[in-house]
Design a protein around this motif. Structure first.
Motif, PDB file in Angstrom:
ATOM      1  N   LEU A 113      78.511 -12.287  46.047  1.00 53.29           N
ATOM      2  CA  LEU A 113      77.220 -11.728  45.846  1.00 53.29           C
ATOM      3  C   LEU A 113      76.366 -12.911  44.947  1.00 53.29           C
ATOM      4  O   LEU A 113      75.089 -13.036  44.772  1.00 53.29           O
ATOM      5  CB  LEU A 113      77.132 -10.662  45.148  1.00 53.29           C
ATOM      6  N   LEU A 114      77.215 -13.628  44.493  1.00 53.15           N
ATOM      7  CA  LEU A 114      76.772 -14.685  43.111  1.00 53.15           C
ATOM      8  C   LEU A 114      75.885 -15.853  43.963  1.00 53.15           C
ATOM      9  O   LEU A 114      74.690 -16.165  43.550  1.00 53.15           O
ATOM     10  CB  LEU A 114      77.860 -15.375  42.427  1.00 53.15           C
ATOM     11  N   PRO A 115      76.604 -16.409  44.832  1.00 56.56           N
ATOM     12  CA  PRO A 115      76.016 -17.547  45.627  1.00 56.56           C
ATOM     13  C   PRO A 115      74.732 -16.888  46.585  1.00 56.56           C
ATOM     14  O   PRO A 115      73.585 -17.670  46.738  1.00 56.56           O
ATOM     15  CB  PRO A 115      76.853 -18.313  46.439  1.00 56.56           C
ATOM     16  N   ALA A 128      79.194   3.022  42.051  1.00 57.28           N
ATOM     17  CA  ALA A 128      79.866   1.699  42.716  1.00 57.28           C
ATOM     18  C   ALA A 128      78.868   0.506  42.716  1.00 57.28           C
ATOM     19  O   ALA A 128      79.184  -0.410  42.498  1.00 57.28           O
ATOM     20  CB  ALA A 128      80.828   1.747  43.658  1.00 57.28           C
ATOM     21  N   LEU A 129      77.814   0.793  43.674  1.00 57.57           N
ATOM     22  CA  LEU A 129      76.634  -0.277  43.898  1.00 57.57           C
ATOM     23  C   LEU A 129      76.117  -0.814  42.537  1.00 57.57           C
ATOM     24  O   LEU A 129      75.797  -1.761  42.409  1.00 57.57           O
ATOM     25  CB  LEU A 129      75.777   0.153  44.959  1.00 57.57           C
ATOM     26  N   SER A 130      75.641   0.346  41.608  1.00 60.95           N
ATOM     27  CA  SER A 130      74.984   0.014  40.498  1.00 60.95           C
ATOM     28  C   SER A 130      75.918  -1.087  39.559  1.00 60.95           C
ATOM     29  O   SER A 130      75.555  -1.955  39.090  1.00 60.95           O
ATOM     30  CB  SER A 130      74.770   1.118  39.683  1.00 60.95           C
ATOM     31  N   LEU A 131      77.287  -0.631  39.703  1.00 61.12           N
ATOM     32  CA  LEU A 131      78.246  -1.488  38.796  1.00 61.12           C
ATOM     33  C   LEU A 131      78.427  -2.758  39.116  1.00 61.12           C
ATOM     34  O   LEU A 131      78.351  -3.675  38.565  1.00 61.12           O
ATOM     35  CB  LEU A 131      79.457  -0.651  38.918  1.00 61.12           C
ATOM     36  N   VAL A 132      78.343  -2.754  40.864  1.00 60.16           N
ATOM     37  CA  VAL A 132      78.470  -4.134  41.136  1.00 60.16           C
ATOM     38  C   VAL A 132      77.340  -5.166  40.837  1.00 60.16           C
ATOM     39  O   VAL A 132      77.312  -6.199  40.746  1.00 60.16           O
ATOM     40  CB  VAL A 132      78.749  -4.067  42.834  1.00 60.16           C
TER      41      VAL A 132
END
Length: 332
Positions: free
Chosen positions: A42-44, A295-299
């Motif tokens: 998700l970073l790049p 979980a999506l919000s945490l990610v």
């Protein structure tokens, strides 16, 4: 940070804790563990929508920087810093823009031109946010086949669209900053450092110059809107990595309306509680379990930290370096 921001942040944090503790914490952590190190993709990936947005910014700035001193690579770095300021710090979504102007000026671009480009970009973002939110609401209606509240929301959204369009017209044609400068002079009793900093007439001229011809605005807005749409694929990818299958259209719908909610309640630092509540509310409409939404919000928050903190560190390093070099430039 004023006390109201502190209070909003505290209430948001309480809302996050209440949502998490009310659900199965183990299921939330299990979903994140299921994705594992793959979440680092998700970073790049976040560079892609940011790059598209920067292409629009560069289109606006190009007439005042034909040599490319603030090219796409430089603007991408500055955009990452602006986003980190606005997402991670309690600056009410304006601190990043101020820092952005400062950094563009340091590349040798005229200050009024740098400010004008960011003013136009922010206004285009406001218009595109409306369009993107409308797209999300339309998709939610199509997916859930619910017309009541969602239909009313879409109507209210479209009915209020003249507001950002009117503001855009006023900034482009109404000599807004010159008028603000005049009001500031009357209040402060004459020319001051503040009114000289505004330099309203020059700023209005640069805004008109950078927004002419109209294709420049259309091109910049098109790149921005593409960035909004591509950025929503982060939600699609994250949910799939977490083990929940959703369509691209589902992801766009969730991201559009949740992002709009976060921008609307901008006073809450980092959107604490706002993002979580939005993902739970709108995710449930299309069948995403509450645990998956949390979980999506945490990610998403982990991605914001992983992407934003290095950007803030790089900005701090540049500022410290500038401060250390100042005494060397002063005549002995």
């Amino acid at each position: 940070m004023n006390r109201w921001t502190w209070l909003a942040g505290l209430l948001g944090l309480i809302a996050v804790l209440a949502l998490v503790l009310h659900q199965d914490v183990g299921a939330i952590l299990a979903a994140v563990q299921h994705a594992g190190w793959a979440l680092l993709w998700l970073l790049p990936f976040h560079l892609v929508p940011l790059w598209l947005d920067v292409l629009g910014w560069r289109v606006l700035l190009a007439p005042r920087d034909p040599e490319g001193r603030a090219g796409v690579a430089v603007l991408l770095w500055i955009a990452a810093i602006r986003e980190a300021f606005n997402r991670l710090l309690p600056v009410a979504n304006i601190g990043g823009e101020i820092v952005g102007i400062r950094l563009v000026k340091r590349r040798g671009v005229d200050g009024a031109a740098a400010t004008a480009s960011i003013v136009l970009e922010v206004l285009l973002t406001l218009v595109n946010q409306y369009l993107f939110t409308a797209l999300g609401v339309v998709l939610l209606i199509a997916i859930t086949r619910q017309v009541g509240a969602l239909d009313s929301l879409l109507f209210a959204l479209l009915a209020s669209l003249p507001l950002p369009l009117g503001l855009f017209w006023l900034v482009r044609h109404g000599q807004l900053f010159a008028r603000l400068e005049s009001v500031a002079e009357r209040i402060l009793g004459g020319r001051t450092r503040l009114t000289e900093l505004i330099n309203g007439q020059r700023l209005d001229q640069d805004i008109r110059a950078l927004s002419t011809p109209r294709w420049r605005l259309l091109a910049a807005g098109g790149w921005q809107l593409a960035g909004f749409v591509v950025g929503s694929l982060e939600t699609w990818l994250a949910l799939r990595l977490l083990g929940f299958q959703v369509s691209v259209w589902d992801a766009i719908a969730i991201e559009a309306v949740t992002q709009a909610l976060r921008h609307l309640i901008f006073i809450v630092p980092a959107g604490l509680g706002v993002q979580e509540g939005g993902l739970v509310l709108f995710g449930s409409l299309i069948g995403v379990p509450v645990e998956a939404s949390l979980a999506l919000s945490l990610v998403k928050r982990l991605r914001e930290i992983g992407f934003g903190v290095p950007a803030l560190v790089s900005w701090y390093w540049v500022e410290v370096r500038q401060v250390r070099q100042r005494p060397q430039r002063q005549p002995q």
